[in-house]
Design a protein around this motif. Structure first.
Motif, PDB file in Angstrom:
ATOM      1  N   GLU A  89       0.888  -1.150   0.000  1.00 43.93           N
ATOM      2  CA  GLU A  89       0.000   0.000   0.000  1.00 43.93           C
ATOM      3  C   GLU A  89       0.931   1.206   0.000  1.00 43.93           C
ATOM      4  O   GLU A  89       1.776   1.321   0.870  1.00 43.93           O
ATOM      5  N   GLU A 273      -5.919  10.013   0.193  1.00 43.75           N
ATOM      6  CA  GLU A 273      -5.486   8.663   0.520  1.00 43.75           C
ATOM      7  C   GLU A 273      -6.190   7.638  -0.348  1.00 43.75           C
ATOM      8  O   GLU A 273      -5.651   6.588  -0.640  1.00 43.75           O
ATOM      9  N   GLU A 274      -7.432   7.946  -0.730  1.00 46.33           N
ATOM     10  CA  GLU A 274      -8.205   7.004  -1.510  1.00 46.33           C
ATOM     11  C   GLU A 274      -7.920   7.242  -2.978  1.00 46.33           C
ATOM     12  O   GLU A 274      -8.343   8.218  -3.549  1.00 46.33           O
ATOM     13  N   ASP A 346     -12.840  -5.318   2.393  1.00 44.69           N
ATOM     14  CA  ASP A 346     -12.220  -5.186   3.706  1.00 44.69           C
ATOM     15  C   ASP A 346     -13.306  -5.264   4.778  1.00 44.69           C
ATOM     16  O   ASP A 346     -13.948  -4.276   5.093  1.00 44.69           O
ATOM     17  N   ARG A 347     -13.478  -6.486   5.291  1.00 51.38           N
ATOM     18  CA  ARG A 347     -14.522  -6.727   6.299  1.00 51.38           C
ATOM     19  C   ARG A 347     -14.452  -5.757   7.465  1.00 51.38           C
ATOM     20  O   ARG A 347     -15.445  -5.211   7.903  1.00 51.38           O
ATOM     21  N   GLN A 348     -13.242  -5.602   8.002  1.00 50.82           N
ATOM     22  CA  GLN A 348     -13.110  -4.827   9.232  1.00 50.82           C
ATOM     23  C   GLN A 348     -13.424  -3.361   8.979  1.00 50.82           C
ATOM     24  O   GLN A 348     -14.053  -2.694   9.786  1.00 50.82           O
ATOM     25  N   ARG A 349     -12.966  -2.847   7.835  1.00 49.54           N
ATOM     26  CA  ARG A 349     -13.107  -1.416   7.607  1.00 49.54           C
ATOM     27  C   ARG A 349     -14.482  -1.065   7.064  1.00 49.54           C
ATOM     28  O   ARG A 349     -15.102  -0.093   7.487  1.00 49.54           O
ATOM     29  N   ASP A 350     -14.983  -1.867   6.110  1.00 51.24           N
ATOM     30  CA  ASP A 350     -16.200  -1.470   5.403  1.00 51.24           C
ATOM     31  C   ASP A 350     -17.408  -2.327   5.737  1.00 51.24           C
ATOM     32  O   ASP A 350     -18.500  -2.047   5.242  1.00 51.24           O
ATOM     33  N   THR A 400     -17.247  -9.863  16.822  1.00 54.35           N
ATOM     34  CA  THR A 400     -15.799 -10.062  16.825  1.00 54.35           C
ATOM     35  C   THR A 400     -15.402 -11.397  17.431  1.00 54.35           C
ATOM     36  O   THR A 400     -14.254 -11.808  17.308  1.00 54.35           O
TER      37      THR A 400
ATOM     38  N   ASN B 221      -0.228  11.861   6.862  1.00 51.05           N
ATOM     39  CA  ASN B 221      -0.450  10.419   6.838  1.00 51.05           C
ATOM     40  C   ASN B 221       0.381   9.817   7.959  1.00 51.05           C
ATOM     41  O   ASN B 221       1.550   9.508   7.777  1.00 51.05           O
ATOM     42  N   ARG B 223       0.454   6.982   9.435  1.00 49.96           N
ATOM     43  CA  ARG B 223       0.992   5.643   9.223  1.00 49.96           C
ATOM     44  C   ARG B 223       2.257   5.711   8.365  1.00 49.96           C
ATOM     45  O   ARG B 223       3.282   5.107   8.685  1.00 49.96           O
TER      46      ARG B 223
END
Lengths: 507, 356
Positions: A89, A273-274, A346-350, A400, B221, B223
């Protein structure tokens, strides 16, 4: 330990809640060579590299550099030992310019002041060595993904690293950019840098690699020098089986069109960022009861395509029809209302809301009327949980407490609560263990057999081959190929997904 | 890239240069607003643009400007410091206590000089700043909550020091203490000197030192900054220490101006400081903004308040107008980001090198 080995990691163990990411991995880096690390998503490649670059620490294991044990507690430690990494990333600071990014954390100073002049000169030098001159005072927020990658590479070059880890460096690059990267890697190798190279692209690996290590489910399952490696060798070890044909018999899909997409266009953006990959001229039809797979490499536009269909991204052009009716799809709400729902990547984020129970997570999107009817809701959720075999003693437990596979089933259940016409799944089994994977495949096939149309994306060949009735290959935002189930082979998918020279730059 | 530039239509070019001008104007909006206000008030109130008034005005501005300068680094790194008003109040009380009551150690009471009192005040304020920094960077408490907590802790401590009473008549105990708030050097008030000195130091740090760049990097940012090897907790700690230092200084200035230390001093000053920073174009999300902007923002608020008083606008309307200005400033900030995102492709096309 021979002189040929610059770094040796032994018995590396890394646990995450719920799974073991690395199970006593031994990994050797050969000096002045390109050391290739291969494995499917979730095999533990990135975790191992995060440990070697000091971003994470291992629970057990030792790391020897030039025969001496070292401890890597932070990226700074790793940097001090001459180890640097270009992350998968992209991690640039969008508000800083190129030169500032290259020297972030290791500024050059003169009399306590940042020495901009020298920094700019050295940044320009580093970019020059990468054959990619750019104005060093341009803000990185304005750069394309490929250029941001170059900035990260320049960062490691400017710091004169001994060991350079490249985690899927070409995933965002065009073929031309990738070619120039390969030249740079050759240059660096000759000038005494040891490279670790991670990629999904077999032809790149075979072209570049000197030593190969294959990881599967957190274990090393193969190790060999280039002379002993073939494409076949890699694929066998990655997937864990020699026979790659799937004998499952499939019913002929109906020819009744459910979802038709014509000439869909999506603009790219790299701001903030996106970032978003562009999509061009996407046209396809999804039939009733069909499971259609979309295979593509990272950055090919898979997520962008699904999110556009789910109403979460605004398309530039093209039309989308559901059962003959043209849809506007300007919001997620309108897509859900029309019957198109998405299980996000992304399960956790979205996806999940960790504070809520399993029941509440499933029922989240399905409110009937202004008041919640607890009894009705509980009954519906219980039925879905049974259908999808969600392994939970009590649906009131926090979501969770479930394993990754069951969490994924919770999200599928949430989508089914809306009685969808089309179910979209972005990487349906990411971060799910092998047993649950097979179960999710079975569930999806069952749903399709009951008449639901399913569209999924995957970066795993095996998954595409196993699950799909038919597969489209996405490459740099365009549909590069279409395969019927019997035509699905590793070679064909790989070849179609890899960008070729004629498709031009991604900027 | 060349093919795209070649196909760029003339209307695109026009939109591009229009967007460019609009963006430049938006970026310089704080200065524009300040100039407009100065023109407006000079026209409406003849005594506005006189040396005497501007001197008083600048002295008022110095208080919120010093707090805003300290606050800027915290906000640039993506944080917020709500405790500065209380810390200023606490600082004044510490100085007042030491000057009037002295320090009792082992049964003996010492009456230290003004210099020691000032050092002790700053030291205690830095302790609160260190607590903020520790809570945010080590204990993982959100900056808003952490500094909301220390806001109450510092205010309560200030009240406890005197049981809620004022330490009066500091000048009688230490005549030279008045210099910090009331003194002049080259006919310019000392608080104004302090403001410009802090501004110069802060602007230098922000633009020229590795620390300044680390602050921006973390705000942009966090991170990525950590992955680049920046020691994020240490940088955040320093931003809170600097903010607390500025707050302590403000406490001393006010106590010196009033020649008394009152435990309620500095209430809601943190909001003025945040307003100045935001007016100056610094994003509350961090990563974007400047110390210069905060100074200008403080002047905008000061000029607005002062001018409205001279025009005889009711005090209550002044509060409403201040609120409107702050909300407008943030709305314009959002507009700027949206415009930037929208016109970015155009801006890039006409500048092919940046995007290729």
């Amino acid at each position: 330990m021979s002189d040929d080995v610059i770094l040796q990691a032994s018995g590396i163990l890394k646990r995450y809640p719920g799974n073991i990411a690395l199970d006593h991995v031994d990994f050797k880096l050969h000096r002045n060579a390109v050391n290739v690390l291969i494995g499917e998503n979730g095999a533990g490649k990135s975790t191992l590299m995060r440990i070697l670059s000091g971003v994470e620490s291992c629970d057990e294991g030792t790391i020897l550099l030039d025969g001496k044990p070292i401890v890597l507690r932070s990226p700074r430690d790793a940097g001090a030992h001459g180890i640097s990494i270009v992350h998968q990333e992209l991690s640039v600071m969008p508000n800083l310019d190129i030169s500032e990014n290259i020297f972030a954390g290791r500024e050059l100073t003169r009399a306590a002041m940042v020495d901009r002049k020298t920094e700019d000169t050295q940044s320009a030098d580093a970019l020059h060595r990468l054959h990619k001159p750019m104005p060093v005072n341009a803000q990185t927020a304005h750069l394309s993904l490929g250029c941001r990658q170059i900035v990260e590479l320049a960062r490691t070059i400017a710091h004169g690293s001994k060991i350079l880890i490249l985690d899927e460096p070409t995933s965002a690059l065009s073929m031309a950019e990738a070619e120039s990267l390969f030249e740079v890697i050759d240059d660096l190798k000759r000038s005494g840098v040891t490279i670790v190279y991670i990629s999904h692209r077999l032809h790149e690996l075979l072209h570049l690699g000197d030593y190969f290590t294959v990881l599967r489910s957190g274990r090393v399952v193969g190790e060999a020098p280039r002379s002993k490696v073939t494409r076949q060798w890699i694929v066998e070890r990655m997937s864990g089986r020699a026979d790659t044909t799937d004998l499952q018999v499939r019913p002929a899909a109906s020819t009744q069109a459910v979802l038709s997409v014509h000439h869909l266009e999506l603009g790219s953006s790299a701001a903030g960022e996106e970032s978003q990959a562009a999509l061009h001229e996407i046209s396809f039809t999804l039939h009733k009861g069909e499971v259609l797979g979309i295979y593509g490499l990272l950055g090919a536009g898979r997520t962008e395509l699904l999110e556009t269909l789910a109403g979460n991204r605004t398309r530039l052009g093209g039309s989308i029809q559901l059962e003959g009716r043209t849809l506007e799809l300007n919001s997620v709400g309108s897509a859900v209302k029309a019957g198109i729902v998405l299980v996000p990547e992304d399960r956790q984020r979205d996806g999940l809301i960790p504070e809520l129970s399993i029941r509440e997570n499933v029922a989240l999107a399905a409110s009937h009327g202004p008041l919640l009817s607890r009894a009705h809701e509980t009954e519906l959720v219980r039925k879905l949980a049974k259908d999808l075999n969600i392994a939970a003693n009590d649906l009131e437990l926090p979501v969770t407490s479930l394993s990754g596979g069951n969490q994924q089933k919770v999200l599928i259940a949430r989508c089914l609560m809306r009685n969808p016409r089309v179910l979209l799944l972005d990487e349906p089994t990411r971060g799910v263990d092998a047993g649950a994977k097979a179960e999710i495949y079975r569930i999806l096939r069952q749903l399709a057999a009951n008449g639901l149309s399913i569209l999924f994306t995957s970066s795993e060949i095996e998954e595409t081959r196993t699950l799909a009735d038919r597969a489209l290959v996405l490459c740099q935002g365009r549909i590069a190929a279409e395969f019927q189930h019997h035509q699905l082979t590793d070679e064909a998918l790989f070849a179609a997904a890899s960008p070729n020279v004629t498709t031009g730059s991604i900027a | 890239m060349t093919s795209i530039s070649a196909t760029l239509s003339s209307s695109d070019r026009l939109a591009s240069s229009g967007a460019r001008i609009a963006l430049i104007l938006l970026r310089a909006r704080a200065v524009l607003v300040l100039v407009l206000l100065l023109i407006l008030f000079s026209a409406l109130a003849p005594s506005f643009l006189t040396g005497a008034n501007l001197s008083i005005l600048t002295k008022h501005v110095a208080i919120s400007a010093i707090l805003a300068i300290g606050m800027t680094f915290v906000i640039l790194s993506g944080g917020i410091d709500l405790s500065v008003g209380s810390v200023a109040g606490l600082g004044g009380m510490v100085a007042g206590y030491i000057l009037t009551q002295g320090i009792t150690l082992g049964g003996t009471t010492y009456h230290p000089g003004v210099f020691v009192a000032i050092l002790a005040t700053i030291a205690l304020c830095l302790v609160v700043g260190a607590l903020n920094g520790w809570l945010v960077s080590r204990a993982g408490v959100a900056p808003f909550i952490a500094t909301l907590g220390t806001l109450y802790i510092a205010r309560g401590s200030a009240l406890l020091m005197s049981n809620g009473k004022t330490f009066p008549n500091l000048a009688a105990h230490a005549p030279s203490f008045a210099f910090i708030g009331q003194g002049f050097l080259l006919r310019i008030p000392i608080p104004v000197w302090l403001m410009f000195a802090l501004f110069a130091v802060a602007a230098f740090i922000a633009a020229k030192t590795p620390f300044g760049r680390h602050v921006y990097a973390i705000g942009g940012n966090e991170r990525a900054a950590r992955l680049a090897g920046i020691v994020v907790p240490r940088v955040k700690m320093y931003t809170f220490l600097f903010s607390a230092f500025c707050a302590g200084l403000v406490g001393l200035i006010i106590a010196s101006q009033l020649e008394a230390a009152h435990p309620a001093t500095g209430e809601s000053f943190e909001l003025n400081a945040i307003a100045a920073v935001v007016l100056g174009g610094t994003s509350l999300m961090g990563g974007r903004g400047s110390v210069t902007g905060s100074l200008i923002g403080a002047f905008v608020i000061g000029v607005l308040a002062d001018g409205l008083v001279m025009l005889g606008v009711s005090e209550f309307w002044q509060i409403v107008i201040k609120g409107v200005v702050i909300v407008l400033a943030v709305a314009i900030d959002q507009l700027q980001s949206r415009l930037q995102a929208k016109f970015l492709p155009l801006l890039l096309r006409s500048n092919p090198e940046a995007g290729a």
